[in-house]
Design a protein around this motif. Structure first.
Motif, PDB file in Angstrom:
ATOM      1  N   LEU A   1     101.196 -79.270 -50.674  1.00 14.76           N
ATOM      2  CA  LEU A   1     101.622 -77.986 -50.142  1.00 14.76           C
ATOM      3  C   LEU A   1     101.798 -77.031 -51.328  1.00 14.76           C
TER       4      LEU A   1
ATOM      5  N   GLN B   1     102.769 -71.691 -49.227  1.00 13.60           N
ATOM      6  CA  GLN B   1     104.150 -71.438 -48.800  1.00 13.60           C
ATOM      7  C   GLN B   1     104.460 -69.941 -48.761  1.00 13.60           C
TER       8      GLN B   1
ATOM      9  N   PRO C   1     100.426 -78.910 -44.952  1.00 10.23           N
ATOM     10  CA  PRO C   1      99.818 -79.326 -46.222  1.00 10.23           C
ATOM     11  C   PRO C   1      98.307 -79.537 -46.100  1.00 10.23           C
TER      12      PRO C   1
ATOM     13  N   ARG D   1     105.020 -80.954 -52.680  1.00 14.66           N
ATOM     14  CA  ARG D   1     105.177 -79.506 -52.513  1.00 14.66           C
ATOM     15  C   ARG D   1     105.378 -78.862 -53.886  1.00 14.66           C
TER      16      ARG D   1
END
Lengths: 646, 646
Positions: free
Chosen positions: A301, A306, A313, A356
């Motif tokens: 991700l 974001q 993802p 992430r």
């Protein structure tokens, strides 16, 4: 945000964890202290097994240099590292009763409660509700009421709802000012009292103490194990025979004086970390074993995704991700791969893991890039491993502060030959003319960038004179240089050694968070019996490897039972005898299901004499044999009759 | 006291420990902090191996309940345990420059220096000097000069010299007042300045901090791991299915803010401990496995012997020592035996180990008996393991403070039947007569000792009336009881359950001290070469198990070398490649002697293909095979030619 949370029966799990003493609040009989937990026999064994596997996977297999440094750290070290100034969270207070909140948590809880209320209202009006906006169930609504205020069915404007969701998706990206603005704009108050809260102020997260009997040396409990590794860099490089790249590692306790500890083991004030500092040439962040991980598929991700307010993802091989520049370099990619393999080896669910990338404002003050391994739990996606590129930040600040060299000197394969403009002084004229200014002027000229020196040379050639201005010396002000005082000319230099400050890639593991996530992924409730909770750990991870039961409660079983247990234990296999006469075999199986014990031996008189079983269990635990091998070799006996006794 | 110190070449050892990074002062590039050390890769591995062996020897083999509790401890807990008031050392100050000393260390150093001076004077006068009174060599005299003042050849009266020796033999038995008297009587001053020092005052050894954002909850870093184990007693008893006896255990960091840290790892401010709390029935301190240790011979130095000013231990079996009452009970004896076996297993020299009983004043505030395993090192006899009987002290104080029960309820094999005088009230008269005093008077009568109740009964029978006096209630003062208000008579009771607070036997291991002592016992210098220091560790203890060298420095060896190393490591065997082209084979052997690496593989092309060697080394390290077995199976190849290359 219910699709971001793992659906498990948490009350049942929590009661199991307490009953089987995985962990419990510390100082419980004194009322407990928020954010401090004690691990019981099961939790301690589980934690030790995770740490052993971590050591084998990283330290031993990758030949890392493990160190064990002091927790108590003098203030000066943490001032230099930036922690005294910047290792802080934003805190705000109820303006009337003084109750303290962590600002981002408050904003998050209140906005989430409003979105829940919105979803309830839409549902009541018969609207279709998107998965991400579904109202929480009753239990959750009750919980949110406590955290974020009452969930009232109030419909929001579509645009407002959309904005709140977008804010929540990047809540970690707000600093104190940003949070303060959100608090004002959305009129966020103490959910319990309805009072206004103050603007966010910084609260440093380090525990302070003082060292020695005079009380004059201020110290902090380390907030990470990393600093000890950086301070020992030169010793470690020497230990490694000056070879680069190399990694150090440390497993140990760290401390953070959290404003509002919450979510059990997930946000605590004292925790065990396992950190790696991989020192690498900044010009060449390749990794010799990169090819071993390049074909592993991971779910990433990236920050860019974001910032669009999205949470879906991408699935990609590590090789591709590095090639496309999603992951910055091969060393970072290598560790993402190794972290992935470790988490799979201990039993984390593949589908509940993602990596992430940190957003800019969310990054620690020392980091220039960071990928978190996040594991999905009933609390949402939890950062369990951070994998940060700390660049040369730490080594540079400590070297500057202490004047100790913290760098690598590498003999160049070919000497580097180059020409450079340099300034030499004519001692007979230079000193007598400039007098006490001679030394500072000379230093100024010798350290001047080549382009500046070229300009002075041009002036001298044109006018026979150049003027320079000093500041911060004993001879500040303007000084005239004449042609007879200096000679500025090209010289040829040959360098045999290259000197550089390594960059650091830091995979940092929160052992307690990994342990808790693993417990959630290993937890289930038997379909045939709502009350029968089961933990299914891999043998290497399980706190106890083997349960030993007697075929009957006859007293004559006691000795053979103890003998088998003792023999297993002296072979390094933690085994647990359960011969409580008051419980049926079925009941005993059930309670060992709750401990996650993978193997059980029901003892008859022949077993007691038999050495085979000891070797078999030892090999099953170490992974030298598998259950399928065992089934192939021995006849299966039906013990269900015993289990149904209950 | 030179016969009390192990004769080794400490400067050579210390230089080795630093060069091979066993440990080094923490924060060295910031100037260091006294009493804080970082373990390097060798020290960390050594420590981890000791801890693993400890876990196997105690926790796993004896089925102990290992826990892992918080370091940060609220003040209230440590007030209850007595540490806030009593966990202190005596400190005195130079009256002029404010320099701080630990009082007992100052007295010890100064008196030792005087005895050294006495011995020098006697030697110069041609007197025979007893072994215990021999002057230190020059190096030691120089060291003492720094600690205890200049060693001046001054003869003391025979009686004074004898008295000083007797004081030093029991220096640990003096409290603050006693030390203050010694300081006055012997005019003990700051050895460096000659200034007088203040009378000793107490200095608490705990590091203080505060927990949470309000700063209102005071905390200390734990000074021992024990308290966490006591606080969890009830949970642990339940985990053990209410069975007694049982033991808990913990390995972890503890902190003591020492006044004057010294002697390297031996007196530090932060250290790793491994502690066992064995909970036992106070009426029955037997141990089920006592017979396994009863024939072990140990060297004991009981308190009675020390109080006679003697230091010669007695050699005796544990069975005999318990039978004669030298060691108080079988559980204490069992652990003395297990501690002995552990220390032998890791490689401590049998002749350099003794168990010394604590003197009364030297005992920690919670202990009623204590035996230290002391190991002889170049610093003298060092307390490495304490084995204390803490009786019911800790459980009792915590239970009293928190009102939580911390006891064992045991079903009696036979119910206990007995008669007892009890008082029952006649509700119709009692309440209306006494009104608001009724409840306190009833409580008073119901909890009165049987003999007191009998007296009241006699009065009632004689006069029809008895007077009682309450205090500390809501109805203080005198109250009259008449015959019609109560009935006092014998009743028969049957008890099925016995309730008691367990006693605790606590073996407590200082891992850093054991590690350092083990290093001294493993250290030697090769007879043929003064410069060639060797550490000889057992394979299970050694930081690195196997050194891998190429037969020659030809580049083609690199890959097979790495392959073998990788295969060993993936089998859990820490192996170290040493292919530094700049060093001869002999030089490389030498530097791995300094790391204490027990095995080495010199690789030729055939080795590289061969799986046998991996299995062989793995089995040698685990102890599944021995070197003698290997010699019996394979032909010995003379590699001395290679080693002589140097």
């Amino acid at each position: 945000m219910s699709d971001n949370k793992l659906a498990i029966d948490r009350p049942t799990l929590e009661s199991l964890l307490l009953k089987r003493f995985f962990y419990a609040p510390s100082f419980g009989i004194y009322g407990g202290v928020a954010g401090l937990y004690d691990f019981g026999p099961t939790g301690t064994a589980l934690q030790q097994n995770l740490i052993s596997m971590w050591r084998q996977h990283f330290v031993i297999e990758e030949d890392m240099l493990e160190v064990d440094c002091s927790i108590m750290t003098p203030a000066e070290v943490l001032k230099t590292s930036g922690h005294v100034e910047k290792f802080a969270d934003w805190m705000c207070k109820d303006t009337k009763n003084g109750e303290i909140f962590r600002a981002d948590h408050l904003v998050e809880a209140v906005l989430e409660a409003r979105l829940e209320g919105d979803a309830l209202a839409r549902k009541a009006a018969g609207e279709q509700v998107a998965e991400a906006a579904k109202p929480a169930d009753d239990k959750k609504a009750k919980k949110n009421k406590k955290k974020g205020g009452p969930v009232v069915a109030t419909k929001l404007d579509d645009a407002v709802a959309e904005e709140l969701r977008s804010i929540l998706a990047q809540i970690d990206n707000y600093d104190g000012q940003g949070l303060g603005e959100l608090i004002k704009r959305f009129d966020i108050r103490n959910p319990t009292t309805g009072n206004e809260v103050t603007a966010p102020v910084e609260f440093n997260l380090m525990f302070e103490s003082s060292i020695g009997p005079t009380g004059q040396l201020k110290g902090y409990l380390r907030p990470e194990t990393a600093q000890g590794q950086f301070l020992n860099f030169s010793r470690l490089l020497e230990f490694n025979n000056q070879k680069m790249p190399f990694a150090s590692a440390m497993v140990g306790r760290s401390f953070r004086n959290e404003i509002s500890p919450r979510s059990g083991l997930l946000r605590v004030r004292e925790f065990t970390m396992a950190e790696i500092e991989h020192f690498v040439d900044p010009q060449d962040k390749i990794h010799p074993r990169f090819d071993e991980v390049k074909d592993i598929k991971v779910r990433l991700l990236p920050g860019t995704v974001q910032l669009e307010g999205k949470t879906e993802p991408i699935t990609i091989t590590i090789g591709e991700a590095v090639a496309q520049g999603i992951i910055d370099n091969k060393t970072l990619g290598y560790f993402v791969g190794r972290i992935y393999l470790f988490l799979m080896a201990i039993g984390i669910n593949h589908d509940l893991l993602r990596f992430r990338q940190h957003l800019q404002n969310e990054m620690a003050h020392y980091a220039c890039d960071c990928w978190d391994a996040e594991i999905k739990t009933s609390y949402g996606w939890i950062e369990c491993v951070g994998c940060a590129d700390r660049s040369a930040y730490d080594l540079t600040v400590h070297a500057n502060k202490t004047k100790e060299k913290m760098c690598v000197r590498e003999t160049l394969p070919e000497p580097l030959v180059y020409d450079k403009l340099v300034c030499e002084t004519n001692k007979k004229v230079f000193g007598p003319t400039l007098k006490k200014a001679a030394k500072p002027v000379q230093t100024y000229l010798e350290t001047l960038p080549e382009a500046e020196l070229a300009k002075i040379n041009e002036q001298l050639l044109a006018d026979g004179l150049a003027k320079i201005t000093l500041s911060g010396t004993i001879a500040d002000g303007e000084h005239a240089i004449t042609k007879d005082m200096v000679e500025i000319s090209k010289k040829t230099f040959t360098e045999h050694v290259r000197e550089y400050t390594p960059n650091v890639i830091e995979p940092s593991f929160g052992i307690g968070r990994i342990l808790y996530s693993l417990i959630e992924h290993s937890f289930s409730v038997r379909a045939d019996d709502e009350q029968r909770a089961v933990l299914s750990f891999k043998p290497a991870v399980a706190p106890f490897k083997c349960l030993i039961l007697p075929l009957s409660n006859h007293a004559s079983f006691e000795k053979p039972l103890r003998d088998i247990a003792r023999r297993l234990r002296s072979n390094g296999v933690p085994a647990r005898v359960d011969d409580a006469a008051s419980a049926s075999i079925g009941r005993r199986y059930a309670r060992n299901d709750e401990l996650g014990t993978p193997f059980a031996i029901t003892v008859d008189f022949q077993t007691a004499q038999d050495q085979t079983i000891i070797v078999l269990v030892k090999d099953l635990v170490s992974g030298d044999t598998t259950w399928d091998d065992v089934l192939g070799k021995y006849e299966l006996v039906d013990t269900a009759a015993g289990a149904d006794e209950e």
